[in-house]
Design a protein around this motif. Structure first.
Motif, PDB file in Angstrom:
ATOM      1  N   ALA A   1       0.841  -1.184   0.000  1.00 11.96           N
ATOM      2  CA  ALA A   1       0.000   0.000   0.000  1.00 11.96           C
ATOM      3  C   ALA A   1       0.881   1.240   0.000  1.00 11.96           C
ATOM      4  N   VAL A   2       0.588   2.158  -0.916  1.00 11.98           N
ATOM      5  CA  VAL A   2       1.322   3.411  -1.019  1.00 11.98           C
ATOM      6  C   VAL A   2       0.285   4.523  -1.082  1.00 11.98           C
ATOM      7  N   GLN A   3       0.456   5.535  -0.274  1.00 10.18           N
ATOM      8  CA  GLN A   3      -0.517   6.624  -0.270  1.00 10.18           C
ATOM      9  C   GLN A   3      -0.537   7.324  -1.618  1.00 10.18           C
ATOM     10  N   PHE A   4      -1.700   7.363  -2.240  1.00  7.60           N
ATOM     11  CA  PHE A   4      -1.815   8.017  -3.538  1.00  7.60           C
ATOM     12  C   PHE A   4      -1.759   9.524  -3.357  1.00  7.60           C
ATOM     13  N   PRO A   5      -0.813  10.197  -4.021  1.00 10.83           N
ATOM     14  CA  PRO A   5      -0.686  11.648  -3.860  1.00 10.83           C
ATOM     15  C   PRO A   5      -1.815  12.374  -4.589  1.00 10.83           C
ATOM     16  N   SER A   6      -2.464  13.289  -3.929  1.00  9.09           N
ATOM     17  CA  SER A   6      -3.569  14.032  -4.519  1.00  9.09           C
ATOM     18  C   SER A   6      -3.079  15.396  -4.980  1.00  9.09           C
TER      19      SER A   6
ATOM     20  N   ASN B   1      -4.887   2.650  -3.002  1.00  9.57           N
ATOM     21  CA  ASN B   1      -3.558   3.161  -2.659  1.00  9.57           C
ATOM     22  C   ASN B   1      -2.470   2.153  -2.994  1.00  9.57           C
ATOM     23  N   ARG B   2      -2.751   1.282  -3.946  1.00  8.19           N
ATOM     24  CA  ARG B   2      -1.793   0.251  -4.321  1.00  8.19           C
ATOM     25  C   ARG B   2      -1.213   0.537  -5.702  1.00  8.19           C
ATOM     26  N   SER B   3       0.094   0.651  -5.761  1.00  5.64           N
ATOM     27  CA  SER B   3       0.772   0.949  -7.019  1.00  5.64           C
ATOM     28  C   SER B   3       0.900  -0.314  -7.862  1.00  5.64           C
ATOM     29  N   ILE B   4       0.282  -0.298  -9.020  1.00  2.00           N
ATOM     30  CA  ILE B   4       0.374  -1.440  -9.924  1.00  2.00           C
ATOM     31  C   ILE B   4       1.781  -1.533 -10.514  1.00  2.00           C
ATOM     32  N   ASN B   5       2.428  -0.392 -10.722  1.00  2.00           N
ATOM     33  CA  ASN B   5       3.813  -0.392 -11.206  1.00  2.00           C
ATOM     34  C   ASN B   5       4.687  -1.187 -10.248  1.00  2.00           C
TER      35      ASN B   5
END
Length: 220
Positions: free
Chosen positions: A16-21, A104-108
């Motif tokens: 989980a990575v916080q998605f930057p807004s 919040n999950r980076s697919i990359n």
């Protein structure tokens, strides 16, 4: 939830990575997956190509790794999946380059974790805040010989592309080209320029095409 099930079904635990807004980021729907690091999205009624930032997937011609990488990304991003895009830049091909998120999950990052893509170190600064996560994910995938790392001498996709470009740009020469039978490719004029001239039947360089007067002597 459907998203959680689809991700769990392919056996990938995504960090989980916080998605930057920010104003540059946006939400879209997946239309299709092109390969292991390229997708098409629907946004504002139009289709856009997105190149996944900071990673590099095996090329399609790197069989079977390219096909496996593509299949993995299709599993992570089925058609219709809602995603959030952290846009990094627009590349020279007009593609949006960015990180693709489901929640919040980076697919990359998930592709690197699964060993289906490598860290694209040349452009890793585009993921400066998560750089250490990418490097750690690749280290673990490599250690566990996951995906692309499950081969003896993996060729990095960028190296594979450079080799292909050099091969395609090399001039095609027929003069002096030998086959396993000793045949020299080229016209009679080219052969004479190399100091080769008269050939008779039985000589590997004798062909009816070079013996125009059909007298049994070629390139006389």
């Amino acid at each position: 939830m459907k998203t959680a099930l689809s991700l769990a079904a392919i056996g990938v635990t995504i960090l989980a990575v916080q998605f930057p807004s920010t104003a540059a980021n946006f939400t879209a729907k997946v239309v299709s997956v092109g390969d292991g690091d390229t997708i098409t999205i629907g946004y504002n009624g139009k289709k856009k190509t997105v190149r996944l930032a900071c990673i590099d997937a095996p090329e399609t011609r790197q069989k079977p790794w390219g096909q496996r990488s593509t299949a993995k990304l299709k599993g992570l991003l089925p058609g219709g999946q809602r995603v959030k895009i952290r846009q990094v830049t627009i590349d020279r091909y007009g593609r949006t380059v960015g990180e693709v998120y489901v929640g919040n999950r980076s697919i990359n990052l998930a592709m690197v974790q699964a060993g289906e893509a490598v860290v694209y170190r040349q452009y890793l600064d585009a993921c400066r805040d998560t750089k250490s996560l990418y490097l750690k994910a690749e280290q673990q995938a490599k250690k566990r010989r996951l995906g692309y790392w499950n081969q003896r001498n993996p060729i990095m996709p960028s190296t594979f592309r450079r080799q292909g470009r050099r091969s395609n740009s090399s001039p095609r020469r027929t003069q002096g080209t030998m086959s396993t039978q000793g045949y020299v490719a080229g016209t009679c004029k080219e052969l004479r320029r190399m100091g080769l001239s008269r050939f008779t039947p039985g000589d590997p360089n004798y062909t009816r095409g070079r013996d125009r007067d059909n007298d049994g002597i070629a390139c006389e």
